[in-house]
Design a protein around this motif. Structure first.
Motif, PDB file in Angstrom:
ATOM      1  N   ARG A 275      31.792  48.720  46.470  1.00 46.30           N
ATOM      2  CA  ARG A 275      31.181  47.433  46.801  1.00 46.30           C
ATOM      3  C   ARG A 275      30.058  47.087  45.822  1.00 46.30           C
ATOM      4  N   SER A 276      29.420  48.137  45.283  1.00 46.99           N
ATOM      5  CA  SER A 276      28.267  47.895  44.413  1.00 46.99           C
ATOM      6  C   SER A 276      28.677  47.598  42.968  1.00 46.99           C
ATOM      7  N   PHE A 277      29.953  47.786  42.629  1.00 47.65           N
ATOM      8  CA  PHE A 277      30.398  47.554  41.251  1.00 47.65           C
ATOM      9  C   PHE A 277      30.610  46.066  41.007  1.00 47.65           C
ATOM     10  N   ALA A 278      30.116  45.605  39.868  1.00 48.62           N
ATOM     11  CA  ALA A 278      30.336  44.199  39.501  1.00 48.62           C
ATOM     12  C   ALA A 278      31.545  44.105  38.570  1.00 48.62           C
ATOM     13  N   GLY A 279      32.224  42.988  38.627  1.00 52.03           N
ATOM     14  CA  GLY A 279      33.311  42.719  37.681  1.00 52.03           C
ATOM     15  C   GLY A 279      34.628  43.383  38.022  1.00 52.03           C
ATOM     16  N   VAL A 280      34.738  43.891  39.245  1.00 50.18           N
ATOM     17  CA  VAL A 280      35.976  44.556  39.655  1.00 50.18           C
ATOM     18  C   VAL A 280      36.775  43.619  40.561  1.00 50.18           C
ATOM     19  N   ASN A 281      38.051  43.450  40.275  1.00 50.03           N
ATOM     20  CA  ASN A 281      38.909  42.619  41.117  1.00 50.03           C
ATOM     21  C   ASN A 281      39.356  43.406  42.338  1.00 50.03           C
ATOM     22  N   THR A 282      39.139  42.846  43.496  1.00 51.00           N
ATOM     23  CA  THR A 282      39.562  43.516  44.725  1.00 51.00           C
ATOM     24  C   THR A 282      40.994  43.136  45.049  1.00 51.00           C
ATOM     25  N   LEU A 283      41.811  44.135  45.317  1.00 52.71           N
ATOM     26  CA  LEU A 283      43.205  43.890  45.677  1.00 52.71           C
ATOM     27  C   LEU A 283      43.434  44.353  47.105  1.00 52.71           C
ATOM     28  N   GLU A 284      43.598  43.405  48.004  1.00 53.10           N
ATOM     29  CA  GLU A 284      43.885  43.751  49.403  1.00 53.10           C
ATOM     30  C   GLU A 284      45.331  44.216  49.505  1.00 53.10           C
ATOM     31  N   VAL A 285      45.514  45.398  50.035  1.00 47.78           N
ATOM     32  CA  VAL A 285      46.856  45.956  50.160  1.00 47.78           C
ATOM     33  C   VAL A 285      47.129  46.181  51.635  1.00 47.78           C
ATOM     34  N   ASN A 286      48.299  45.841  52.109  1.00 53.94           N
ATOM     35  CA  ASN A 286      48.637  46.174  53.499  1.00 53.94           C
ATOM     36  C   ASN A 286      49.847  47.099  53.558  1.00 53.94           C
ATOM     37  N   ASP A 287      50.192  47.489  54.777  1.00 51.65           N
ATOM     38  CA  ASP A 287      51.180  48.548  54.947  1.00 51.65           C
ATOM     39  C   ASP A 287      52.567  48.198  54.399  1.00 51.65           C
ATOM     40  N   ASP A 288      52.869  46.902  54.271  1.00 52.62           N
ATOM     41  CA  ASP A 288      54.202  46.535  53.766  1.00 52.62           C
ATOM     42  C   ASP A 288      54.265  46.515  52.248  1.00 52.62           C
ATOM     43  N   ASP A 289      53.094  46.499  51.600  1.00 50.11           N
ATOM     44  CA  ASP A 289      53.100  46.413  50.143  1.00 50.11           C
ATOM     45  C   ASP A 289      53.647  47.687  49.518  1.00 50.11           C
ATOM     46  N   THR A 290      54.417  47.522  48.430  1.00 51.65           N
ATOM     47  CA  THR A 290      54.900  48.680  47.685  1.00 51.65           C
ATOM     48  C   THR A 290      54.094  48.793  46.401  1.00 51.65           C
ATOM     49  N   ALA A 291      54.132  49.991  45.821  1.00 50.81           N
ATOM     50  CA  ALA A 291      53.419  50.217  44.559  1.00 50.81           C
ATOM     51  C   ALA A 291      53.949  49.267  43.491  1.00 50.81           C
ATOM     52  N   VAL A 292      55.246  49.056  43.489  1.00 51.18           N
ATOM     53  CA  VAL A 292      55.853  48.148  42.500  1.00 51.18           C
ATOM     54  C   VAL A 292      55.277  46.745  42.667  1.00 51.18           C
ATOM     55  N   GLY A 293      55.203  46.300  43.930  1.00 47.85           N
ATOM     56  CA  GLY A 293      54.682  44.968  44.210  1.00 47.85           C
ATOM     57  C   GLY A 293      53.251  44.803  43.738  1.00 47.85           C
ATOM     58  N   VAL A 294      52.422  45.810  44.026  1.00 49.41           N
ATOM     59  CA  VAL A 294      51.017  45.737  43.625  1.00 49.41           C
ATOM     60  C   VAL A 294      50.904  45.763  42.101  1.00 49.41           C
ATOM     61  N   ALA A 295      51.717  46.589  41.470  1.00 46.68           N
ATOM     62  CA  ALA A 295      51.699  46.665  40.001  1.00 46.68           C
ATOM     63  C   ALA A 295      52.064  45.313  39.400  1.00 46.68           C
ATOM     64  N   GLU A 296      53.056  44.657  39.984  1.00 49.07           N
ATOM     65  CA  GLU A 296      53.467  43.347  39.458  1.00 49.07           C
ATOM     66  C   GLU A 296      52.346  42.325  39.598  1.00 49.07           C
ATOM     67  N   LYS A 297      51.641  42.426  40.729  1.00 45.98           N
ATOM     68  CA  LYS A 297      50.512  41.517  40.947  1.00 45.98           C
ATOM     69  C   LYS A 297      49.466  41.703  39.841  1.00 45.98           C
ATOM     70  N   ILE A 298      49.155  42.951  39.560  1.00 45.20           N
ATOM     71  CA  ILE A 298      48.146  43.247  38.540  1.00 45.20           C
ATOM     72  C   ILE A 298      48.613  42.765  37.171  1.00 45.20           C
ATOM     73  N   LEU A 299      49.884  42.998  36.861  1.00 47.20           N
ATOM     74  CA  LEU A 299      50.404  42.594  35.553  1.00 47.20           C
ATOM     75  C   LEU A 299      50.395  41.077  35.416  1.00 47.20           C
ATOM     76  N   ALA A 300      50.676  40.397  36.530  1.00 52.32           N
ATOM     77  CA  ALA A 300      50.655  38.929  36.492  1.00 52.32           C
ATOM     78  C   ALA A 300      49.223  38.426  36.264  1.00 52.32           C
ATOM     79  N   LEU A 301      48.280  39.095  36.916  1.00 53.65           N
ATOM     80  CA  LEU A 301      46.871  38.686  36.792  1.00 53.65           C
ATOM     81  C   LEU A 301      46.301  38.941  35.398  1.00 53.65           C
ATOM     82  N   THR A 302      46.879  39.867  34.675  1.00 54.09           N
ATOM     83  CA  THR A 302      46.286  40.258  33.389  1.00 54.09           C
ATOM     84  C   THR A 302      47.139  39.839  32.208  1.00 54.09           C
ATOM     85  N   LYS A 303      48.122  38.998  32.451  1.00 55.46           N
ATOM     86  CA  LYS A 303      49.001  38.480  31.376  1.00 55.46           C
ATOM     87  C   LYS A 303      48.200  37.860  30.247  1.00 55.46           C
TER      88      LYS A 303
END
Length: 303
Positions: A275-303
RNA sequence: GGGCGGAUAGCUCAGUUGGUAGAGCAGCGGAUUGAAAAUCCGCGUGUCGCUGGUUCAAGUCCAGUUCUGCCCA
């Protein structure tokens, strides 16, 4: 360059694997306990299969009886990062040891490493005279540091006095990195978060799985070596409690319950750090999310 | 069926001659520069089983009642 953080059992490792897959990169572990060889189950190291699939760094680099700490970590990880950057390799740094993460973000001061003899002397002094007496001494030589360190905080008082004795300069004169906001490397930073109930469920499930996979046997094997475990290694959650069980202090069931409690407390501390770190993107993950899905989200955000 | 004890915070339990309750653990929040999964700081979260009674005042005394543990039948 990706910097992935998250509480224990938040799913960082699978995510790091997916990112390494997509990017053809290499993974740098940010973990103060995965560095110890043969401490596998309790530190949740990546499986053998995963370790053949991807390249992991900063895992299995010292023996369980060795000293390890942040200084050594930084000493090893910085040249590694330089090398990978020169090779043009994508870097996925992932882990949960918050102070090391902070070191990767902003660096640490160029000061003297731990001096065991000096440290032991200071510890004995604290045991004899109390930490307040040493805190008083710190106030005289380094009022700025003393104001920031509580008079009961033995470890920080010890380190501050250690730095002064070794360099003749107050520790507060060295400490400029943390909170400077200046990143050492061009990281893309992400923090995985989950609902607290979900996080606790995952922690309990993980502890149960560790026990089923043979955590107790792993500890027994480690203790069978006369060199045993270093102070740092013996403090690891999952190991400290099982060691107490083998010392006859706790039943097996009690030890397992304590591991769950201590792991939850670890996660809580990690949350406070993140919480104290600045400049970090928070990614809310829930029980249905897969690692692949989260990875794709990150890759889309950093294109 | 009879006797004795217990019932108070999420848990284990304190609570004085009656003055609306407090410890440990858990939990929550925070600090964090070579031990950091370490170390340290702050915060009490309550229908005192229930119903009556005595009293200016009841967690505390009295009666009843429910649950629970042990003992005797």
């Amino acid at each position: 360059m990706y910097l992935i953080m998250g509480c224990t059992a938040s799913g960082k490792s699978s995510l790091a694997g997916e990112l390494a897959e997509h990017l053809g990169g290499e993974i740098i572990s940010i973990d103060s306990m995965k560095v110890y060889r043969r401490m596998d189950i309790g530190t949740a190291k990546p499986s053998l299969q995963k370790r053949q699939q991807y390249t992991y760094h900063m895992i299995d680099i010292v023996e369980p009886w060795d000293y390890f700490g942040m200084g050594l970590y930084m000493e090893l990880v910085e040249p590694l990062i330089e090398r990978l950057r020169q090779e043009g390799k994508p870097i996925i740094a992932a882990g949960g040891t918050a102070m090391y993460i902070r070191g990767l973000m902003e660096g640490i001061f160029d000061g003297p490493p731990t001096n065991p003899e000096l440290r032991q002397r200071l510890e004995e002094e604290i045991a004899r005279n109390g930490s307040a007496a040493l805190h008083q001494r710190l106030t005289e030589i380094d009022p700025a540091a003393a104001a920031k360190i509580h008079s009961n905080d033995k470890k920080r008082i010890t380190r501050a006095l250690e730095v002064f004795e070794l360099t003749g300069k107050p520790i507060s004169a060295f400490q400029e990195q943390f909170g400077s906001g200046k990143l050492k490397y061009p990281w893309q930073m992400f923090c995985l978060t989950r609902e607290k109930e979900s996080a606790s469920r995952r922690i309990n499930a993980r502890v149960k799985k560790m026990v089923e996979e043979g955590l107790f046997d792993e500890v027994k094997t480690l203790l069978a070596d006369p060199r045993g475990l270093s102070k740092q290694a013996a403090q690891a959650v999952g190991y400290a409690e099982v060691i107490k069980h083998f010392q006859g202090i706790w039943s097996a069931a009690e030890a397992v319950e304590k591991i769950k409690i201590n792991t939850r407390q670890l996660a809580k501390h990690q949350r406070t750090w993140f919480r104290s770190f600045a400049g970090v993107n928070t990614l809310e993950v829930n029980d249905d999310d897969t690692a692949v899905g989260v990875a794709e989200k990150i890759l889309a955000l950093t294109k």
